[in-house]
Motif scaffolding. Structure first.
Motif, PDB file in Angstrom:
ATOM      1  N   GLN A  16      -7.728  12.515  -3.247  1.00 46.98           N
ATOM      2  CA  GLN A  16      -8.289  12.505  -4.962  1.00 46.98           C
ATOM      3  C   GLN A  16     -10.021  11.457  -4.595  1.00 46.98           C
ATOM      4  O   GLN A  16     -11.012  12.513  -4.512  1.00 46.98           O
ATOM      5  CB  GLN A  16      -7.414  11.817  -5.816  1.00 46.98           C
ATOM      6  N   GLN A  17      -9.444  10.538  -3.242  1.00 51.38           N
ATOM      7  CA  GLN A  17     -10.891   9.696  -3.795  1.00 51.38           C
ATOM      8  C   GLN A  17     -11.503  10.043  -2.039  1.00 51.38           C
ATOM      9  O   GLN A  17     -12.246   9.667  -1.823  1.00 51.38           O
ATOM     10  CB  GLN A  17     -10.477   8.235  -3.625  1.00 51.38           C
ATOM     11  N   PHE A  36       1.668  10.390   2.187  1.00 52.60           N
ATOM     12  CA  PHE A  36       1.073   9.351   1.685  1.00 52.60           C
ATOM     13  C   PHE A  36       0.465   9.498   0.402  1.00 52.60           C
ATOM     14  O   PHE A  36       0.857   9.648  -0.695  1.00 52.60           O
ATOM     15  CB  PHE A  36      -0.392  10.574   2.293  1.00 52.60           C
ATOM     16  N   ALA A  37      -0.339   8.567  -0.228  1.00 54.03           N
ATOM     17  CA  ALA A  37      -1.265   8.287  -2.026  1.00 54.03           C
ATOM     18  C   ALA A  37      -1.545   9.472  -1.571  1.00 54.03           C
ATOM     19  O   ALA A  37      -2.861   9.592  -1.447  1.00 54.03           O
ATOM     20  CB  ALA A  37      -1.066   7.054  -1.845  1.00 54.03           C
ATOM     21  N   LEU A  38      -1.512  10.488  -2.824  1.00 55.72           N
ATOM     22  CA  LEU A  38      -2.074  11.711  -3.497  1.00 55.72           C
ATOM     23  C   LEU A  38      -3.576  10.535  -4.014  1.00 55.72           C
ATOM     24  O   LEU A  38      -4.450  11.525  -3.618  1.00 55.72           O
ATOM     25  CB  LEU A  38      -1.690  12.155  -4.427  1.00 55.72           C
ATOM     26  N   SER A  84       1.771   6.685  -6.689  1.00 53.93           N
ATOM     27  CA  SER A  84       1.371   8.189  -6.346  1.00 53.93           C
ATOM     28  C   SER A  84       1.628   8.589  -4.962  1.00 53.93           C
ATOM     29  O   SER A  84       1.463   9.590  -4.446  1.00 53.93           O
ATOM     30  CB  SER A  84      -0.454   8.711  -6.164  1.00 53.93           C
ATOM     31  N   HIS A  85       2.065   7.776  -3.350  1.00 55.71           N
ATOM     32  CA  HIS A  85       3.365   7.867  -2.426  1.00 55.71           C
ATOM     33  C   HIS A  85       4.097   8.911  -2.763  1.00 55.71           C
ATOM     34  O   HIS A  85       4.962   8.605  -3.356  1.00 55.71           O
ATOM     35  CB  HIS A  85       3.073   6.291  -1.871  1.00 55.71           C
ATOM     36  N   GLY A  86       4.477  10.093  -2.176  1.00 52.36           N
ATOM     37  CA  GLY A  86       4.919  10.046  -1.579  1.00 52.36           C
ATOM     38  C   GLY A  86       5.337  11.670  -0.808  1.00 52.36           C
ATOM     39  O   GLY A  86       3.690  11.928   0.241  1.00 52.36           O
ATOM     40  N   ILE A  87       6.011  12.606  -0.494  1.00 51.52           N
ATOM     41  CA  ILE A  87       5.571  14.261   0.312  1.00 51.52           C
ATOM     42  C   ILE A  87       4.928  15.283  -1.221  1.00 51.52           C
ATOM     43  O   ILE A  87       5.423  15.107  -2.292  1.00 51.52           O
ATOM     44  CB  ILE A  87       6.630  14.158   0.488  1.00 51.52           C
ATOM     45  N   HIS A  88       3.575  15.354  -0.575  1.00 52.66           N
ATOM     46  CA  HIS A  88       2.859  16.358  -1.259  1.00 52.66           C
ATOM     47  C   HIS A  88       2.299  17.873  -0.361  1.00 52.66           C
ATOM     48  O   HIS A  88       1.852  18.132   0.158  1.00 52.66           O
ATOM     49  CB  HIS A  88       1.172  14.789  -1.538  1.00 52.66           C
ATOM     50  N   GLY A  89       3.034  18.780  -0.806  1.00 50.43           N
ATOM     51  CA  GLY A  89       3.968  19.882  -0.432  1.00 50.43           C
ATOM     52  C   GLY A  89       2.475  20.583  -1.376  1.00 50.43           C
ATOM     53  O   GLY A  89       1.793  20.413  -2.465  1.00 50.43           O
ATOM     54  N   ALA A 133       1.101  -1.308   0.416  1.00 53.01           N
ATOM     55  CA  ALA A 133      -0.262   0.087   0.153  1.00 53.01           C
ATOM     56  C   ALA A 133       1.037   1.414  -0.118  1.00 53.01           C
ATOM     57  O   ALA A 133       0.356   2.080  -0.598  1.00 53.01           O
ATOM     58  CB  ALA A 133      -1.445   0.518   1.371  1.00 53.01           C
ATOM     59  N   CYS A 134       2.174   1.649   0.830  1.00 51.76           N
ATOM     60  CA  CYS A 134       2.820   2.453   0.877  1.00 51.76           C
ATOM     61  C   CYS A 134       3.847   2.532  -0.472  1.00 51.76           C
ATOM     62  O   CYS A 134       3.838   3.810  -1.087  1.00 51.76           O
ATOM     63  CB  CYS A 134       3.932   2.327   1.534  1.00 51.76           C
ATOM     64  N   LEU A 135       3.631   2.045  -1.549  1.00 46.44           N
ATOM     65  CA  LEU A 135       4.322   2.098  -2.690  1.00 46.44           C
ATOM     66  C   LEU A 135       3.900   1.770  -3.550  1.00 46.44           C
ATOM     67  O   LEU A 135       3.636   1.859  -5.050  1.00 46.44           O
ATOM     68  CB  LEU A 135       5.345   0.374  -2.944  1.00 46.44           C
TER      69      LEU A 135
END
Length: 184
Positions: free
Chosen positions: A88-89, A82-84, A22-27, A17-19
């Motif tokens: 979005q969902q 987190f996963a973007l 869209s997972h990352g730092i979304h400033g 799930a972490c991979l």
């Protein structure tokens, strides 16, 4: 043997799930408009960050941050990864973030850690989508509207304005959308 596979699946599912792509730092840049806190995802022209997302949020912000927002100074959020797609969902309704006076990737000053609650998603468009009118997304608020320039791709700008009813538009945020992050 089945027990081994089950054990392996249970331990690898959270990792999988972490991979997500869209997972990352979304400033995000944070604004105060009509006494509301607004967060806008800092997009890139391509890749997992190529989404213009604007949120109405709430959070207990440090007094220093609230003062900076009133003065229309640049305030950014560096959320925990987190996963973007979850944002979005509507699966991600809160997250922890480090608040910065200035840009979190360009020498901004740390101003505390906060928990951000997502109140409403106001905009969610992929970079390159065509805005309805004059290349601008219009988001209705109580006494006016946010004007968010649609990012077409490379060389575009991330620009947000606020236009109160009967008044001229006021620029709240402006930055090249294809910046290269710098080390803190």
């Amino acid at each position: 043997m089945k027990a081994l596979w089950l054990l392996l699946f249970c331990f690898s599912s959270p990792l999988w799930a972490c991979l997500h792509a869209s997972h990352g730092i979304h400033g995000m840049v944070m604004l105060q408009v009509e006494n509301q806190l607004i967060a806008s995802h800092l997009p890139f022209p391509a890749g997992k960050h190529a989404h213009q997302i604007v949120l109405r949020i709430s959070s207990d912000m440090p007094e220093l941050v609230l003062h900076a927002l009133k003065e229309k100074a640049l305030v950014t959020l560096e959320p925990q990864p987190f996963a973007l797609k979850d944002l979005q969902q509507g699966k991600l309704m809160s997250f922890n973030a480090q608040v910065y006076l200035g840009h979190f990737e360009r020498g901004g000053q740390e101003a505390g850690t906060v928990t951000v609650q997502v109140q409403q998603k106001l905009l969610d468009k992929a970079v390159g989508e065509v805005a309805e009118q004059d290349g601008v997304y219009r988001i209705q608020l109580g006494q006016g509207e946010l004007l968010v320039k649609a990012i077409a791709g490379e060389g575009a700008v991330d620009e947000i304005l606020y236009q109160a009813k009967g008044k001229a538009a006021e620029q709240l945020y402006f930055e090249s959308a294809d910046f290269a992050p710098e080390a803190k």
